[in-house]
Scaffold this active site. Structure first.
Site, PDB file in Angstrom:
ATOM      1  N   ARG A  25      -5.909  28.783 -30.079  1.00 34.58           N
ATOM      2  CA  ARG A  25      -6.604  27.656 -29.432  1.00 34.58           C
ATOM      3  C   ARG A  25      -7.007  27.987 -27.999  1.00 34.58           C
ATOM      4  O   ARG A  25      -6.944  27.128 -27.121  1.00 34.58           O
ATOM      5  CB  ARG A  25      -5.730  26.395 -29.416  1.00 34.58           C
ATOM      6  CG  ARG A  25      -5.481  25.800 -30.760  1.00 34.58           C
ATOM      7  CD  ARG A  25      -6.646  24.919 -31.195  1.00 34.58           C
ATOM      8  NE  ARG A  25      -6.393  24.411 -32.530  1.00 34.58           N
ATOM      9  CZ  ARG A  25      -5.955  23.186 -32.791  1.00 34.58           C
ATOM     10  NH1 ARG A  25      -5.769  22.331 -31.834  1.00 34.58           N
ATOM     11  NH2 ARG A  25      -5.750  22.822 -34.025  1.00 34.58           N
ATOM     12  N   ARG A  29      -9.458  21.955 -25.292  1.00 33.06           N
ATOM     13  CA  ARG A  29      -9.562  20.831 -24.350  1.00 33.06           C
ATOM     14  C   ARG A  29      -8.938  21.050 -22.980  1.00 33.06           C
ATOM     15  O   ARG A  29      -9.164  20.254 -22.082  1.00 33.06           O
ATOM     16  CB  ARG A  29      -8.955  19.582 -25.002  1.00 33.06           C
ATOM     17  CG  ARG A  29      -9.826  19.034 -26.113  1.00 33.06           C
ATOM     18  CD  ARG A  29      -9.051  18.109 -27.011  1.00 33.06           C
ATOM     19  NE  ARG A  29      -8.046  18.872 -27.747  1.00 33.06           N
ATOM     20  CZ  ARG A  29      -7.199  18.350 -28.617  1.00 33.06           C
ATOM     21  NH1 ARG A  29      -7.211  17.055 -28.849  1.00 33.06           N
ATOM     22  NH2 ARG A  29      -6.330  19.108 -29.255  1.00 33.06           N
ATOM     23  N   ARG A  38     -18.390  20.078 -25.557  1.00 32.85           N
ATOM     24  CA  ARG A  38     -18.031  19.172 -26.649  1.00 32.85           C
ATOM     25  C   ARG A  38     -18.775  17.843 -26.496  1.00 32.85           C
ATOM     26  O   ARG A  38     -19.250  17.272 -27.469  1.00 32.85           O
ATOM     27  CB  ARG A  38     -16.527  18.929 -26.634  1.00 32.85           C
ATOM     28  CG  ARG A  38     -16.013  18.281 -27.893  1.00 32.85           C
ATOM     29  CD  ARG A  38     -14.567  17.870 -27.690  1.00 32.85           C
ATOM     30  NE  ARG A  38     -13.950  17.350 -28.883  1.00 32.85           N
ATOM     31  CZ  ARG A  38     -14.373  16.294 -29.580  1.00 32.85           C
ATOM     32  NH1 ARG A  38     -15.467  15.677 -29.214  1.00 32.85           N
ATOM     33  NH2 ARG A  38     -13.718  15.877 -30.647  1.00 32.85           N
ATOM     34  N   ASP A  75     -12.896  25.388 -37.477  1.00 31.73           N
ATOM     35  CA  ASP A  75     -11.630  24.732 -37.810  1.00 31.73           C
ATOM     36  C   ASP A  75     -11.279  25.070 -39.251  1.00 31.73           C
ATOM     37  O   ASP A  75     -12.168  25.364 -40.054  1.00 31.73           O
ATOM     38  CB  ASP A  75     -11.726  23.212 -37.637  1.00 31.73           C
ATOM     39  CG  ASP A  75     -10.330  22.591 -37.612  1.00 31.73           C
ATOM     40  OD1 ASP A  75      -9.702  22.605 -36.545  1.00 31.73           O
ATOM     41  OD2 ASP A  75      -9.857  22.141 -38.672  1.00 31.73           O
ATOM     42  N   TYR A 151      -3.512  18.977 -45.896  1.00 27.86           N
ATOM     43  CA  TYR A 151      -4.453  18.010 -45.301  1.00 27.86           C
ATOM     44  C   TYR A 151      -5.332  17.374 -46.374  1.00 27.86           C
ATOM     45  O   TYR A 151      -5.643  16.184 -46.317  1.00 27.86           O
ATOM     46  CB  TYR A 151      -5.337  18.693 -44.252  1.00 27.86           C
ATOM     47  CG  TYR A 151      -4.589  19.033 -42.983  1.00 27.86           C
ATOM     48  CD1 TYR A 151      -4.393  18.076 -41.981  1.00 27.86           C
ATOM     49  CD2 TYR A 151      -4.050  20.300 -42.786  1.00 27.86           C
ATOM     50  CE1 TYR A 151      -3.684  18.381 -40.828  1.00 27.86           C
ATOM     51  CE2 TYR A 151      -3.350  20.619 -41.632  1.00 27.86           C
ATOM     52  CZ  TYR A 151      -3.165  19.652 -40.659  1.00 27.86           C
ATOM     53  OH  TYR A 151      -2.461  19.955 -39.518  1.00 27.86           O
TER      54      TYR A 151
HETATM   55  O1  CP3 Z   1      -8.024  29.109 -31.572  1.00 30.45           O
HETATM   56  C1  CP3 Z   1      -9.198  28.862 -31.262  1.00 30.45           C
HETATM   57  O2  CP3 Z   1      -9.585  28.769 -30.063  1.00 30.45           O
HETATM   58  C2  CP3 Z   1     -10.223  28.751 -32.368  1.00 30.45           C
HETATM   59  C3  CP3 Z   1     -10.488  27.443 -32.897  1.00 30.45           C
HETATM   60  C4  CP3 Z   1      -9.487  26.717 -33.774  1.00 30.45           C
HETATM   61  C5  CP3 Z   1      -9.441  25.299 -33.811  1.00 30.45           C
HETATM   62  N1  CP3 Z   1      -8.577  24.923 -34.811  1.00 30.45           N
HETATM   63  C6  CP3 Z   1     -10.232  24.410 -32.954  1.00 30.45           C
HETATM   64  C7  CP3 Z   1      -9.815  23.001 -32.811  1.00 30.45           C
HETATM   65  C8  CP3 Z   1      -8.573  27.181 -34.714  1.00 30.45           C
HETATM   66  C9  CP3 Z   1      -8.166  28.615 -35.047  1.00 30.45           C
HETATM   67  C10 CP3 Z   1      -8.017  26.042 -35.374  1.00 30.45           C
HETATM   68  C11 CP3 Z   1      -7.039  26.115 -36.474  1.00 30.45           C
HETATM   69  C12 CP3 Z   1      -6.439  24.889 -36.999  1.00 30.45           C
HETATM   70  N2  CP3 Z   1      -7.028  23.660 -37.173  1.00 30.45           N
HETATM   71  C13 CP3 Z   1      -5.123  24.820 -37.532  1.00 30.45           C
HETATM   72  C14 CP3 Z   1      -4.150  25.971 -37.649  1.00 30.45           C
HETATM   73  C15 CP3 Z   1      -3.522  26.329 -36.354  1.00 30.45           C
HETATM   74  C16 CP3 Z   1      -2.650  25.242 -35.770  1.00 30.45           C
HETATM   75  O3  CP3 Z   1      -3.014  24.772 -34.689  1.00 30.45           O
HETATM   76  O4  CP3 Z   1      -1.650  24.908 -36.377  1.00 30.45           O
HETATM   77  C17 CP3 Z   1      -4.918  23.489 -37.965  1.00 30.45           C
HETATM   78  C18 CP3 Z   1      -3.643  22.934 -38.578  1.00 30.45           C
HETATM   79  C19 CP3 Z   1      -6.130  22.772 -37.745  1.00 30.45           C
HETATM   80  C20 CP3 Z   1      -6.427  21.362 -38.088  1.00 30.45           C
HETATM   81  C21 CP3 Z   1      -6.707  20.560 -36.896  1.00 30.45           C
HETATM   82  N3  CP3 Z   1      -7.875  20.664 -36.143  1.00 30.45           N
HETATM   83  C22 CP3 Z   1      -5.904  19.575 -36.307  1.00 30.45           C
HETATM   84  C23 CP3 Z   1      -4.536  19.150 -36.830  1.00 30.45           C
HETATM   85  C24 CP3 Z   1      -6.594  19.075 -35.200  1.00 30.45           C
HETATM   86  C25 CP3 Z   1      -6.175  17.920 -34.335  1.00 30.45           C
HETATM   87  C26 CP3 Z   1      -5.060  18.277 -33.449  1.00 30.45           C
HETATM   88  C27 CP3 Z   1      -5.571  18.598 -32.102  1.00 30.45           C
HETATM   89  O5  CP3 Z   1      -5.145  19.613 -31.510  1.00 30.45           O
HETATM   90  O6  CP3 Z   1      -6.398  17.791 -31.631  1.00 30.45           O
HETATM   91  C28 CP3 Z   1      -7.814  19.809 -35.087  1.00 30.45           C
HETATM   92  C29 CP3 Z   1      -8.858  19.653 -34.046  1.00 30.45           C
HETATM   93  C30 CP3 Z   1      -9.227  20.881 -33.273  1.00 30.45           C
HETATM   94  N4  CP3 Z   1      -9.450  22.116 -33.806  1.00 30.45           N
HETATM   95  C31 CP3 Z   1      -9.477  20.948 -31.869  1.00 30.45           C
HETATM   96  C32 CP3 Z   1      -9.848  22.264 -31.574  1.00 30.45           C
HETATM   97  C33 CP3 Z   1     -10.244  22.823 -30.240  1.00 30.45           C
HETATM   98  C34 CP3 Z   1      -9.418  19.768 -30.905  1.00 30.45           C
HETATM   99  C35 CP3 Z   1     -10.551  18.875 -31.245  1.00 30.45           C
HETATM  100  C36 CP3 Z   1     -11.267  18.254 -30.062  1.00 30.45           C
HETATM  101  O7  CP3 Z   1     -11.945  18.956 -29.308  1.00 30.45           O
HETATM  102  O8  CP3 Z   1     -11.169  17.016 -29.974  1.00 30.45           O
END
Ligand code: CP3
Length: 344
Positions: A25, A29, A38, A75, A151
């Site tokens: 990540r 944010r 975003r 994602d 999910y």
């Molecule tokens: O790592 C990176 O910079 C690359 C991008 C990336 C995102 N999600 C962007 C994201 C990667 C590799 C993921 C993987 C991901 N997504 C996982 C596996 C890794 C982990 O964190 O456990 C999972 C379970 C998800 C599913 C997911 N996406 C969730 C549960 C959420 C909400 C939780 C949160 O952190 O807000 C997301 C949203 C998400 N994916 C965001 C980002 C930057 C935040 C969304 C936003 O900008 O509002």
């Protein structure tokens, strides 16, 4: 060219002058420039599906910290979305999906439009492979079948991912059909990412830890092995990093049986144990607590040094044990980058 990339050296088991680093990540944010892009993109999914925006946010952390690897911005839930499931990202709540928890609902999903739907992601990978700095490696990724299934079945994240576990116990054949679809779709998706220019793949199994031993074998190890076998049938050499978060003492078994090239360690693993039981088998990645990146201070410095020392005989890729959280001060990330650069 590839030979000189520190990240590729480490992930393929070679010695490096210092450990390469990147952060799960790393685009997100905690960066004001991410929030700006975003906002421009509109929704989170628009950000993922618009190559101009997705390329931009992938590059943002590299400009600040010059990580050794960039990870495609997308994602794990674009896969169910591309299979036809309704997926939304709701502010303050995370992902929300229309649950697929019966054979009838599963039968409505298909791969007919899968690659058309994901074409913008492949375009993003292809552009990144041309735009990232020459010494930076490009990582593609997907969720592991089990984690994506949790999910899809539950319709949202939860502490115990009970919905998927229950469906698997109540109607194993139906649940297996979902897992088979995910193995096929995810393999095709990752193969296309490599074709577009991804040099390394990471498979995120965020919810592997809550599976009992027999289910861990059935729903984490076996599907991951099948997924990797399919990828290797097309790209025998591509390095694959597995992240079976929460697997605890099952990490060595996961490494031996799935065929991953390297493994990402979560925060729970004792460093000595991980060195002896896991780093002896394959390159390791990890495993700083993301909350230390929030706290900063002497506790952060000490923990980074402890991790570097524990894995100093390599191969080691410095990373977190889970993703960066939004409240992280960007200067703490800069501090970690500085310690690693000066190490060794
Ligand atoms: O790592 C990176 O910079 C690359 C991008 C990336 C995102 N999600 C962007 C994201 C990667 C590799 C993921 C993987 C991901 N997504 C996982 C596996 C890794 C982990 O964190 O456990 C999972 C379970 C998800 C599913 C997911 N996406 C969730 C549960 C959420 C909400 C939780 C949160 O952190 O807000 C997301 C949203 C998400 N994916 C965001 C980002 C930057 C935040 C969304 C936003 O900008 O509002």
């Amino acid at each position: 060219m590839t030979k000189t990339k520190r990240f590729i050296q480490a992930v393929t088991g070679q010695k490096t002058d210092r450990p390469p680093f990147w952060f799960m990540r790393q685009a997100g944010r905690y960066l004001p420039e991410y929030m700006a892009t975003r906002g421009e993109a509109g929704s989170f999914l628009d950000l993922c599906y618009t190559p101009d925006f997705a390329v931009e946010v992938t590059l943002q952390p590299l400009r600040r910290y010059q990580m050794d690897a960039a990870i495609l911005f997308s994602d794990i839930l674009v896969v169910p979305h591309a299979l036809g499931q309704k997926v939304d990202f709701i502010k303050g709540r995370g992902p929300v999906l229309d649950p697929v928890d019966t054979s009838e609902k599963l039968s409505r999903l298909s791969m007919n439009r899968f690659h058309d739907h994901l074409a913008p992601v492949y375009e993003t990978v292809s552009r990144l492979s041309r735009e990232i700095p020459p010494k930076t490696a490009l990582i593609g990724f997907a969720g592991a079948p089990w984690t994506v299934a949790t999910y899809m079945v539950g319709g949202q994240g939860s502490a115990d991912q009970a919905a998927a576990r229950l469906w698997a116990y109540r109607d194993e054949a139906a649940f297996r059909a979902l897992m088979d679809l995910l193995v096929t779709a995810t393999a095709d998706y990752l193969i296309r990412q490599v074709k577009a220019g991804a040099e390394v793949l990471q498979i995120f199994d965020t919810w592997a830890g809550n599976l009992p031993p027999e289910e861990f074998r059935k729903w984490c190890i076996e599907p991951t092995k099948r997924l990797i076998d399919k990828i290797r049938a097309v790209y025998p050499q591509v390095p694959v990093i597995g992240f079976p978060r929460g697997a605890g003492p099952r990490y060595p078994d996961y490494v031996r049986k799935t065929g991953v090239s390297a493994v990402s360690l979560d925060t729970s693993l004792p460093l000595d144990w991980a060195r002896e039981q896991v780093q002896s088998l394959c390159p390791v990645q990890g495993n700083l607590d993301p909350l230390l990146l929030v706290s900063g201070g002497p506790a952060l410095d000490q923990a980074v040094k402890d991790i570097l020392d524990a894995f100093r005989h390599g191969p080691h890729i410095f990373n977190l044990g889970h993703g960066i959280v939004p409240q992280t001060p960007p200067e703490h990330v800069a501090r970690v980058a500085e310690i690693i650069r000066n190490y060794g």
